[in-house]
Design a protein around this motif. Structure first.
Motif, mmCIF file in Angstrom:
data_model
loop_
_atom_site.group_PDB
_atom_site.id
_atom_site.type_symbol
_atom_site.label_atom_id
_atom_site.label_comp_id
_atom_site.label_asym_id
_atom_site.label_seq_id
_atom_site.Cartn_x
_atom_site.Cartn_y
_atom_site.Cartn_z
ATOM 1 N N CYS A 62 0.591 -0.921 0.048
ATOM 2 C CA CYS A 62 -0.303 -0.227 -0.173
ATOM 3 C C CYS A 62 0.675 1.260 0.285
ATOM 4 O O CYS A 62 0.787 2.117 0.692
ATOM 5 N N THR A 63 1.708 1.342 -1.114
ATOM 6 C CA THR A 63 2.786 2.448 -1.324
ATOM 7 C C THR A 63 3.242 3.202 -2.995
ATOM 8 O O THR A 63 2.098 2.172 -3.632
ATOM 9 N N LEU A 64 3.071 4.574 -2.607
ATOM 10 C CA LEU A 64 3.214 4.733 -4.336
ATOM 11 C C LEU A 64 4.361 3.984 -5.074
ATOM 12 O O LEU A 64 4.947 4.584 -5.945
ATOM 13 N N SER A 65 5.190 4.191 -3.978
ATOM 14 C CA SER A 65 6.855 3.840 -4.228
ATOM 15 C C SER A 65 6.466 1.882 -6.249
ATOM 16 O O SER A 65 7.771 2.285 -6.722
ATOM 17 N N ASN A 66 5.460 1.476 -6.441
ATOM 18 C CA ASN A 66 5.453 0.801 -7.437
ATOM 19 C C ASN A 66 5.136 1.468 -8.296
ATOM 20 O O ASN A 66 5.095 0.685 -9.589
ATOM 21 N N LEU A 67 4.566 2.176 -8.434
ATOM 22 C CA LEU A 67 4.034 3.324 -9.659
ATOM 23 C C LEU A 67 5.261 3.445 -10.551
ATOM 24 O O LEU A 67 4.778 3.227 -12.258
ATOM 25 N N ARG A 68 6.546 3.189 -10.439
ATOM 26 C CA ARG A 68 7.730 3.175 -11.582
ATOM 27 C C ARG A 68 7.456 1.361 -12.192
ATOM 28 O O ARG A 68 8.540 1.856 -13.217
ATOM 29 N N ARG A 69 6.770 0.906 -11.802
ATOM 30 C CA ARG A 69 6.877 -0.425 -12.305
ATOM 31 C C ARG A 69 5.502 -0.295 -13.952
ATOM 32 O O ARG A 69 5.471 -1.332 -14.307
ATOM 33 N N PHE A 70 4.885 0.179 -13.810
ATOM 34 C CA PHE A 70 4.120 1.258 -14.853
ATOM 35 C C PHE A 70 4.715 1.565 -16.404
ATOM 36 O O PHE A 70 5.259 2.394 -16.159
ATOM 37 N N ALA A 71 3.644 1.030 -17.432
ATOM 38 C CA ALA A 71 4.266 1.685 -18.696
ATOM 39 C C ALA A 71 3.908 3.292 -18.690
ATOM 40 O O ALA A 71 4.941 3.650 -18.968
ATOM 41 N N GLU A 72 3.000 2.852 -17.604
ATOM 42 C CA GLU A 72 2.089 4.574 -17.625
ATOM 43 C C GLU A 72 3.224 5.881 -16.977
ATOM 44 O O GLU A 72 3.614 5.288 -15.798
ATOM 45 N N GLY A 73 3.360 6.883 -17.257
ATOM 46 C CA GLY A 73 3.676 7.676 -16.432
ATOM 47 C C GLY A 73 3.167 7.896 -14.983
ATOM 48 O O GLY A 73 1.633 7.573 -15.245
ATOM 49 N N GLU A 74 3.861 8.125 -13.630
ATOM 50 C CA GLU A 74 2.682 8.998 -12.784
ATOM 51 C C GLU A 74 1.724 10.026 -13.370
ATOM 52 O O GLU A 74 0.458 9.891 -13.133
ATOM 53 N N GLU A 75 2.252 10.644 -14.420
ATOM 54 C CA GLU A 75 0.820 11.655 -14.562
ATOM 55 C C GLU A 75 -0.182 11.134 -15.033
ATOM 56 O O GLU A 75 -1.863 11.770 -14.980
ATOM 57 N N GLU A 76 -0.018 9.791 -15.995
ATOM 58 C CA GLU A 76 -1.311 9.246 -16.943
ATOM 59 C C GLU A 76 -1.966 9.006 -15.986
ATOM 60 O O GLU A 76 -2.687 8.565 -16.208
ATOM 61 N N LEU A 77 -1.454 7.837 -15.191
ATOM 62 C CA LEU A 77 -1.406 7.146 -14.537
ATOM 63 C C LEU A 77 -2.589 8.054 -12.927
ATOM 64 O O LEU A 77 -3.774 7.714 -12.983
ATOM 65 N N ARG A 78 -2.103 9.332 -12.963
ATOM 66 C CA ARG A 78 -3.237 10.262 -11.877
ATOM 67 C C ARG A 78 -4.521 9.898 -12.870
ATOM 68 O O ARG A 78 -5.486 10.332 -12.128
ATOM 69 N N ALA A 79 -3.982 10.250 -13.679
ATOM 70 C CA ALA A 79 -5.215 11.179 -14.937
ATOM 71 C C ALA A 79 -6.553 10.128 -15.239
ATOM 72 O O ALA A 79 -7.410 10.218 -14.893
ATOM 73 N N MET A 80 -5.866 8.312 -14.811
ATOM 74 C CA MET A 80 -6.680 7.218 -14.531
ATOM 75 C C MET A 80 -7.513 7.225 -13.398
ATOM 76 O O MET A 80 -8.908 6.698 -13.271
ATOM 77 N N THR A 81 -6.770 7.864 -12.325
ATOM 78 C CA THR A 81 -7.589 7.580 -11.137
ATOM 79 C C THR A 81 -8.946 8.474 -11.375
ATOM 80 O O THR A 81 -9.647 8.989 -10.680
#
Length: 146
Positions: A62-81
């Protein structure tokens, strides 16, 4: 916490949907607790914390450290949420069984290394987000059983 089809036809991920345990308990892996039990284990959080929590639910810690594993960048992931939460409208409320208190009431601090949660399932760990609008309730959950 029993499953129903998504009213808008959105696809969902439900690893437990075909589990034979569900025949005995339609809410599996959740335990059928009375409403008072669940209410004591949930806290309301603000929308920004809910957006972060949706991202953090992709990690067993339950951390945000795993975001680097995604092909999408953090900005794109945040847009999805934001897209996911937008379906519930501006007046939705957000609730979680996670305790990562931020400096302001109703916020979660994802920079904290310590956290707690109040399990609601048969698994050794579970944590999630409940979104409530005037017309529907959405649940986003992570289950771990080590």
């Amino acid at each position: 916490m029993a499953r129903v089809p998504d009213p808008r036809g959105w696809a969902g991920l439900d690893d437990e949907a075909q589990n034979p345990e569900r025949e005995a308990s339609p809410t599996y892996p959740f335990v059928a607790h009375p409403p008072e039990y669940i209410a004591r284990r949930l806290q309301e959080i603000n929308r920004a914390s809910a957006e972060n929590l949706l991202l953090a639910l992709t990690d067993d810690r339950c951390t945000l450290s795993n975001l680097r594993r995604f092909a999408e960048g953090e900005e794109e992931l945040r847009a999805m949420t934001k897209t996911i939460l937008a379906r519930y409208g501006d007046d939705a409320s957000y609730h979680t069984n996670i305790n990562k208190p931020g400096h302001v009431r109703g916020t979660l601090d994802f920079t904290s290394t310590s956290w707690a949660y109040s399990p609601l399932s048969v698994n050794s760990e579970d944590y999630g987000l409940i979104v409530v609008s005037d017309t529907e309730v959405g649940m986003f959950w992570n289950f771990s059983d080590y």
